[in-house]
Motif scaffolding. Structure first.
Motif, PDB file in Angstrom:
ATOM      1  N   LEU A 142      -8.273  26.324  -0.858  1.00 37.54           N
ATOM      2  CA  LEU A 142      -7.701  25.475   0.188  1.00 37.54           C
ATOM      3  C   LEU A 142      -8.549  24.243   0.511  1.00 37.54           C
ATOM      4  N   PRO A 143      -9.894  24.350   0.602  1.00 32.94           N
ATOM      5  CA  PRO A 143     -10.691  23.146   0.885  1.00 32.94           C
ATOM      6  C   PRO A 143     -10.506  22.027  -0.130  1.00 32.94           C
ATOM      7  N   LEU A 144     -10.082  22.377  -1.358  1.00 35.00           N
ATOM      8  CA  LEU A 144      -9.869  21.345  -2.380  1.00 35.00           C
ATOM      9  C   LEU A 144      -8.652  20.489  -2.096  1.00 35.00           C
ATOM     10  N   VAL A 145      -7.654  21.077  -1.439  1.00 42.69           N
ATOM     11  CA  VAL A 145      -6.405  20.352  -1.199  1.00 42.69           C
ATOM     12  C   VAL A 145      -6.267  19.883   0.248  1.00 42.69           C
ATOM     13  N   MET A 146      -7.133  20.381   1.116  1.00 45.71           N
ATOM     14  CA  MET A 146      -7.073  19.947   2.517  1.00 45.71           C
ATOM     15  C   MET A 146      -7.562  18.510   2.653  1.00 45.71           C
ATOM     16  N   PRO A 147      -6.874  17.669   3.427  1.00 47.99           N
ATOM     17  CA  PRO A 147      -7.409  16.335   3.719  1.00 47.99           C
ATOM     18  C   PRO A 147      -8.777  16.463   4.392  1.00 47.99           C
ATOM     19  N   PRO A 148      -9.729  15.598   4.047  1.00 48.89           N
ATOM     20  CA  PRO A 148     -11.081  15.706   4.620  1.00 48.89           C
ATOM     21  C   PRO A 148     -11.105  15.736   6.144  1.00 48.89           C
ATOM     22  N   THR A 149     -10.234  14.938   6.781  1.00 46.93           N
ATOM     23  CA  THR A 149     -10.212  14.929   8.250  1.00 46.93           C
ATOM     24  C   THR A 149      -9.737  16.264   8.806  1.00 46.93           C
ATOM     25  N   VAL A 150      -8.802  16.898   8.106  1.00 45.46           N
ATOM     26  CA  VAL A 150      -8.319  18.214   8.536  1.00 45.46           C
ATOM     27  C   VAL A 150      -9.429  19.248   8.379  1.00 45.46           C
ATOM     28  N   ALA A 151     -10.168  19.155   7.275  1.00 41.99           N
ATOM     29  CA  ALA A 151     -11.295  20.064   7.056  1.00 41.99           C
ATOM     30  C   ALA A 151     -12.343  19.894   8.157  1.00 41.99           C
ATOM     31  N   GLY A 152     -12.651  18.637   8.503  1.00 44.11           N
ATOM     32  CA  GLY A 152     -13.614  18.378   9.572  1.00 44.11           C
ATOM     33  C   GLY A 152     -13.144  18.907  10.909  1.00 44.11           C
ATOM     34  N   LEU A 153     -11.858  18.720  11.192  1.00 42.17           N
ATOM     35  CA  LEU A 153     -11.290  19.212  12.444  1.00 42.17           C
ATOM     36  C   LEU A 153     -11.332  20.740  12.493  1.00 42.17           C
ATOM     37  N   ALA A 154     -11.036  21.392  11.362  1.00 38.91           N
ATOM     38  CA  ALA A 154     -11.068  22.849  11.301  1.00 38.91           C
ATOM     39  C   ALA A 154     -12.485  23.370  11.545  1.00 38.91           C
ATOM     40  N   LEU A 155     -13.460  22.712  10.956  1.00 46.92           N
ATOM     41  CA  LEU A 155     -14.855  23.108  11.170  1.00 46.92           C
ATOM     42  C   LEU A 155     -15.265  22.913  12.622  1.00 46.92           C
ATOM     43  N   LEU A 156     -14.784  21.841  13.217  1.00 47.97           N
ATOM     44  CA  LEU A 156     -15.101  21.567  14.619  1.00 47.97           C
ATOM     45  C   LEU A 156     -14.468  22.615  15.532  1.00 47.97           C
ATOM     46  N   MET A 157     -13.242  23.041  15.197  1.00 50.28           N
ATOM     47  CA  MET A 157     -12.571  24.066  15.992  1.00 50.28           C
ATOM     48  C   MET A 157     -13.169  25.452  15.783  1.00 50.28           C
ATOM     49  N   ALA A 158     -13.880  25.624  14.679  1.00 52.53           N
ATOM     50  CA  ALA A 158     -14.514  26.917  14.420  1.00 52.53           C
ATOM     51  C   ALA A 158     -15.915  26.996  15.020  1.00 52.53           C
ATOM     52  N   PHE A 159     -16.711  25.927  14.821  1.00 50.79           N
ATOM     53  CA  PHE A 159     -18.128  25.971  15.207  1.00 50.79           C
ATOM     54  C   PHE A 159     -18.485  24.993  16.326  1.00 50.79           C
ATOM     55  N   GLY A 160     -17.491  24.310  16.872  1.00 51.65           N
ATOM     56  CA  GLY A 160     -17.756  23.358  17.944  1.00 51.65           C
ATOM     57  C   GLY A 160     -18.077  24.045  19.262  1.00 51.65           C
ATOM     58  N   ARG A 161     -18.408  23.256  20.265  1.00 54.55           N
ATOM     59  CA  ARG A 161     -18.790  23.801  21.583  1.00 54.55           C
ATOM     60  C   ARG A 161     -17.638  24.545  22.245  1.00 54.55           C
ATOM     61  N   ARG A 162     -16.408  24.203  21.871  1.00 54.19           N
ATOM     62  CA  ARG A 162     -15.238  24.909  22.383  1.00 54.19           C
ATOM     63  C   ARG A 162     -14.489  25.620  21.261  1.00 54.19           C
TER      64      ARG A 162
END
Length: 283
Positions: free
Chosen positions: A117-137
């Protein structure tokens, strides 16, 4: 039948074959011309696009941008983060590729699909997903706070982004190398008492060393050029999370000429491992 008649018939067959081969050699192969035309056009297309950066820069501009303190910091961050990410990718990817190479069931195909999935995910979507997983919220915010970490916009975040994009490329390449190994070799090793550890480290990895190095190089270059996910999750902090790719973006907002020169530096750096890959590892 007279031997002379047999000899004449054989000679006649040879003459007809020679005439046929001569006609075939003189015949224009349009498919071959088309294939070569497409290949040459593609090479010229890519080459001219890349050379356009070199045409708009000079050795003096490249030298100036290299001496810049922010550029040196970006190079240092890029190299150090890629080394850390490569180690993490090897530790996680090698066992994963080994297990996936042994299994062919539907559940493993689904696992493989998830990994890709990371190969086909748009980079911004990948960044947003990481932020929603490991972000402060994020989903794991409470656990992260207990550990005392603050991951977003840190060097750790940069490592996570790079490993996230490196793993699919590396594991798929290594898995293909593992699957290409003859099963008779595995069975022979098992007859002599080889366990999973011996099979992995003394059979599979040595026989797939080229695939291992090729996959790792391509994955590292992919991670080094990552932009969207890096900007969203790790940020673009000079001396902390700013890589060469994000530094080019920053310079493009201030001085287009310097950003072009830095892009030339990035291409030259990327050419070194690619040359090693093509000229040495594939010989």
């Amino acid at each position: 039948m007279d031997n002379s008649l047999i000899y004449q018939k054989v000679e006649g067959c040879k003459e007809r074959r020679d005439i046929y081969q001569l006609k075939e050699s003189n015949k224009i192969d349009l498919t071959k011309i088309l294939l070569w035309g497409i290949m040459i056009s593609n090479v010229l297309f890519i080459t001219l696009i890349i050379l356009s950066l070199f045409f708009k820069s000079s050795l003096r501009d490249v030298g100036t941008v290299i001496k810049d303190l922010n550029t040196l910091k970006a190079i240092k961050i890029t190299i150090s983060s890629i080394i850390c990410s490569a180690v993490m990718t090897i530790i996680i990817g090698v066992p994963f590729a080994y297990v996936m190479a042994q299994k062919q069931g539907k559940i493993y195909r689904i696992i493989n699909m998830i990994l890709n999935l990371p190969l086909v995910m748009p980079p911004t979507v990948a960044g947003l997903a990481l932020l929603m997983a490991f972000g402060r919220r994020g989903a794991f915010a409470k656990v992260i706070r207990v550990v005392g970490l603050d991951i977003p916009f840190s060097f750790v975040a940069l490592i996570i982004v790079q490993v996230f994009v490196m793993l699919p490329l590396f594991t798929q390449a290594l898995r293909s190398g593992f699957e290409a190994i003859d099963q008779d070799i595995k069975e022979a090793a098992m007859v002599f008492g080889a366990g999973e550890k011996e099979l992995l480290f003394f059979i599979y990895l040595p026989l797939s060393i080229r695939t291992f190095v090729t996959g790792l190089i391509m994955a590292c270059l992919r991670a080094a050029g990552e932009f969207g996910a890096t900007m969203m999750f790790a940020g673009n902090l000079s001396g902390k999370t700013q890589t060469l790719s994000t530094a080019i973006y920053t310079l493009s907002q201030k001085d287009l000429g310097q950003s072009i020169s830095l892009a030339v530096v990035l291409i030259l750096i990327f050419l070194i491992p690619l040359l090693i890959l093509e000229l040495k590892l594939k010989d």
